[in-house]
Design an enzyme around this catalytic site. Sequence first.
Site: not given
Length: 461
Positions: A11, A105-106
């Site tokens: 993350d 983003d993860e």
Amino acid sequence: MRSLPSIIHLDMDAFFASVEQAAKPSLRGKPVIVGGLGGRGVVSTASYEARRFGVHSAMPMAQARRLCPNAAFLTGRFEAYRRVSELVMALLRELSPLVQPLSLDEAFVDLEAGPYGAVLAEAEHGTGERMVLALAEDLRADIERRTGLTASVGAAGSKLMAKIASEQAKPDGLVLIEPGQERAVLGPMPVRALPGIGPATEQVLRRAGLNTVAELAEAGEAELVQLLGKAHGAGVYQMSIGLDDRPVVADQDAKSVSVEDTFEVDLADRDRVLREVETLALRCVGRLRGAGRSGRTVVLKVRRFDFSTLTRSETLRGPTDDETVIVETARRLASQVDITGGVRLLGVGVAQLADYTQEDLFAQAVREEAEAAAAGAGVEEEPEAVEEEAAVVRRWLPGQDVRHAEHGPGWVQGSGVGRVTVRFETPWSGPGRVRTFAVEDPALEPSRPLPLREGWPAAED
């Protein structure tokens, strides 16, 4: 369940805001808030400096401005975020072909499916854990080297626990949860820590005296099924005792983005229903932007007092993530629904997803403004005339990338009353100078985002 913590969850830390700080040297170490800047805008991401003032994602932007008035408030630059995301995801795929992105983003990664899988399978327990930690640390170092950004990583034997571990690692950390320690880690946590438990489910559990994950486990599957229903209750119980056998699924591409809420008391007031729909639509836009997507179809879901469920949808002219367009469409759909007897659940979603195209959205907003202005003046124009007029309108949004013929690359700090203020700096320069121009200055043009590291090529279109 795995005996080796070979699933990792990555993350990126405060991703949108961190990209802005990396791209704009004058903002490093200062509070930065990214999101919709209109009257009903919501926060997409706040930097850690802004979070100290109480600002968080999905908060109304007006509230964020009251809490942190000195922050830099920027519109999203989703092309830049996509480019950085592509670099990060490419690094993950070097570790394994099984990479499951959840947003820009993860992502989850299954290390056992990658080039180190055979070695991990043959290693003794302690050696295997040290290898996982070394791989995760190398990954974080590579991300920082390529982008200048930090990431938090969790490693565990399941997706559930890897996600819990990465939350514990924030910001800029690495946490490994050993298989067998799931219940010890989960037990003290509030029930909301488990995925799938939202505000409505939390209230049901709280009324039953169940506030922690340990209390869920002690209650047993039968009681949770009675409280939450067969499928949901059984799933919550399995998670409460740390069991999660969900596989990492490579490149899972969502077909829609949606949010919904169940209400303790049925809603029968039309105005209240419309307000709730508006709130849900804003949350949906936040998720849509977080995934770097836009969508063409707005969907409304309504579950009535008698548990009957209906959906209404409207397809727009083109994909959008514009909060005004999505909110107004959702409200229009809700106004057409019969709410006699009350509403138990409302949901708003966006389907027919597409990659976010910032330029298209700017053009759409300009056309809509031109059409509204023409309608307000009572002037009928041919569509071609409206488009021709829209082409000459200059709109400068805070954070937008620009280039000046004399001063080079920079970004918009603000605009108004016919002027636009630009700070001229690059990701690899020091803080730059600020200059002001007329909004129609022909030497000033929108530009593409620069790479965050000098010498690294920008991602291909």
